[in-house]
Design a protein around this motif. Structure first.
Motif, PDB file in Angstrom:
ATOM      1  N   UNK A   1       0.825  -1.212   0.000  1.00  0.00           N
ATOM      2  CA  UNK A   1       0.000   0.000   0.000  1.00  0.00           C
ATOM      3  C   UNK A   1       0.862   1.267   0.000  1.00  0.00           C
ATOM      4  N   UNK A   2       2.161   1.108  -0.184  1.00  0.00           N
ATOM      5  CA  UNK A   2       3.136   2.201  -0.200  1.00  0.00           C
ATOM      6  C   UNK A   2       3.276   2.880   1.163  1.00  0.00           C
ATOM      7  N   UNK A   3       3.001   2.134   2.211  1.00  0.00           N
ATOM      8  CA  UNK A   3       3.230   2.603   3.574  1.00  0.00           C
ATOM      9  C   UNK A   3       4.633   2.157   3.970  1.00  0.00           C
ATOM     10  N   UNK A   4       5.364   3.053   4.607  1.00  0.00           N
ATOM     11  CA  UNK A   4       6.742   2.755   5.000  1.00  0.00           C
ATOM     12  C   UNK A   4       6.772   2.314   6.461  1.00  0.00           C
ATOM     13  N   UNK A   5       7.561   1.305   6.717  1.00  0.00           N
ATOM     14  CA  UNK A   5       7.709   0.723   8.051  1.00  0.00           C
ATOM     15  C   UNK A   5       9.172   0.683   8.441  1.00  0.00           C
ATOM     16  N   UNK A   6       9.421   0.716   9.732  1.00  0.00           N
ATOM     17  CA  UNK A   6      10.758   0.520  10.289  1.00  0.00           C
ATOM     18  C   UNK A   6      10.675  -0.576  11.337  1.00  0.00           C
ATOM     19  N   UNK A   7      11.745  -1.327  11.468  1.00  0.00           N
ATOM     20  CA  UNK A   7      11.786  -2.374  12.483  1.00  0.00           C
ATOM     21  C   UNK A   7      13.194  -2.503  13.039  1.00  0.00           C
ATOM     22  N   UNK A   8      13.245  -2.863  14.306  1.00  0.00           N
ATOM     23  CA  UNK A   8      14.514  -3.170  14.970  1.00  0.00           C
ATOM     24  C   UNK A   8      14.249  -4.300  15.954  1.00  0.00           C
ATOM     25  N   UNK A   9      15.193  -5.198  16.058  1.00  0.00           N
ATOM     26  CA  UNK A   9      15.054  -6.286  17.025  1.00  0.00           C
ATOM     27  C   UNK A   9      15.675  -5.856  18.339  1.00  0.00           C
ATOM     28  N   UNK A  10      14.930  -6.039  19.426  1.00  0.00           N
ATOM     29  CA  UNK A  10      15.456  -5.762  20.763  1.00  0.00           C
ATOM     30  C   UNK A  10      16.277  -6.976  21.175  1.00  0.00           C
ATOM     31  N   UNK A  11      17.591  -6.817  21.103  1.00  0.00           N
ATOM     32  CA  UNK A  11      18.477  -7.937  21.403  1.00  0.00           C
ATOM     33  C   UNK A  11      18.884  -7.980  22.869  1.00  0.00           C
ATOM     34  N   UNK A  12      18.423  -7.015  23.660  1.00  0.00           N
ATOM     35  CA  UNK A  12      18.875  -6.955  25.051  1.00  0.00           C
ATOM     36  C   UNK A  12      18.476  -8.198  25.838  1.00  0.00           C
ATOM     37  N   UNK A  13      17.260  -8.686  25.654  1.00  0.00           N
ATOM     38  CA  UNK A  13      16.835  -9.893  26.376  1.00  0.00           C
ATOM     39  C   UNK A  13      17.671 -11.093  25.963  1.00  0.00           C
TER      40      UNK A  13
END
Length: 138
Positions: free
Chosen positions: A94-106
């Motif tokens: 749908x031409x929506x932009x997303x960002x993601x990051x993995x929380x590696x602290x756990x």
């Protein structure tokens, strides 16, 4: 309504208030402003095109700051498998932009046996990714 891609609970995903190119530029600028090093910026759509395939705009930005990562790897060298940090920016159908990051602290605390105080500085990266997605205050 557009929804983010399915991810494990350790992945924080944010819908960007901006288009793809602006989101990437905002993220790169925020990382630089906070003293982070961008080690590599992989244009995964371009890589797909090089083998005759198509992929919506997708960039993997590998970043970090040796002041935060070095103590983690000193405490457990195998933790280098999770470092440096990575952020993904992609555009959906749908031409929506997303960002993601993995929380590696756990994973670093539970799986690699590190003290939470050693990995705590890495948790701040999530806020930077969220800031890149957010609308600027009026």
């Amino acid at each position: 309504m557009t929804v983010a891609a399915k991810c494990p609970a350790s992945v924080a995903t944010f819908r960007s208030e901006h288009g793809f190119s602006i989101t990437v530029a905002r993220l790169r600028g925020l990382l630089a402003d906070k003293g982070m090093t961008i080690f590599v910026d992989i244009d995964q759509a371009d890589a797909a095109a090089q083998v005759g395939m198509t992929l919506r705009p997708t960039r993997l930005i590998v970043f970090g700051n040796p002041k935060g990562g070095t103590p983690v790897m000193q405490a457990n060298p195998a933790s280098g498998l999770l470092l440096p940090l990575k952020a993904l920016v992609w555009e959906d159908e749908a031409r929506v932009t997303w960002l993601a990051i993995e929380d590696i602290t756990s994973a670093l605390v539970d799986g690699y046996g590190l003290d939470a105080s050693v990995v705590e500085p890495l948790a701040k990266a999530r806020a930077l990714i969220q800031m890149a997605a957010a609308r600027d205050p009026a």
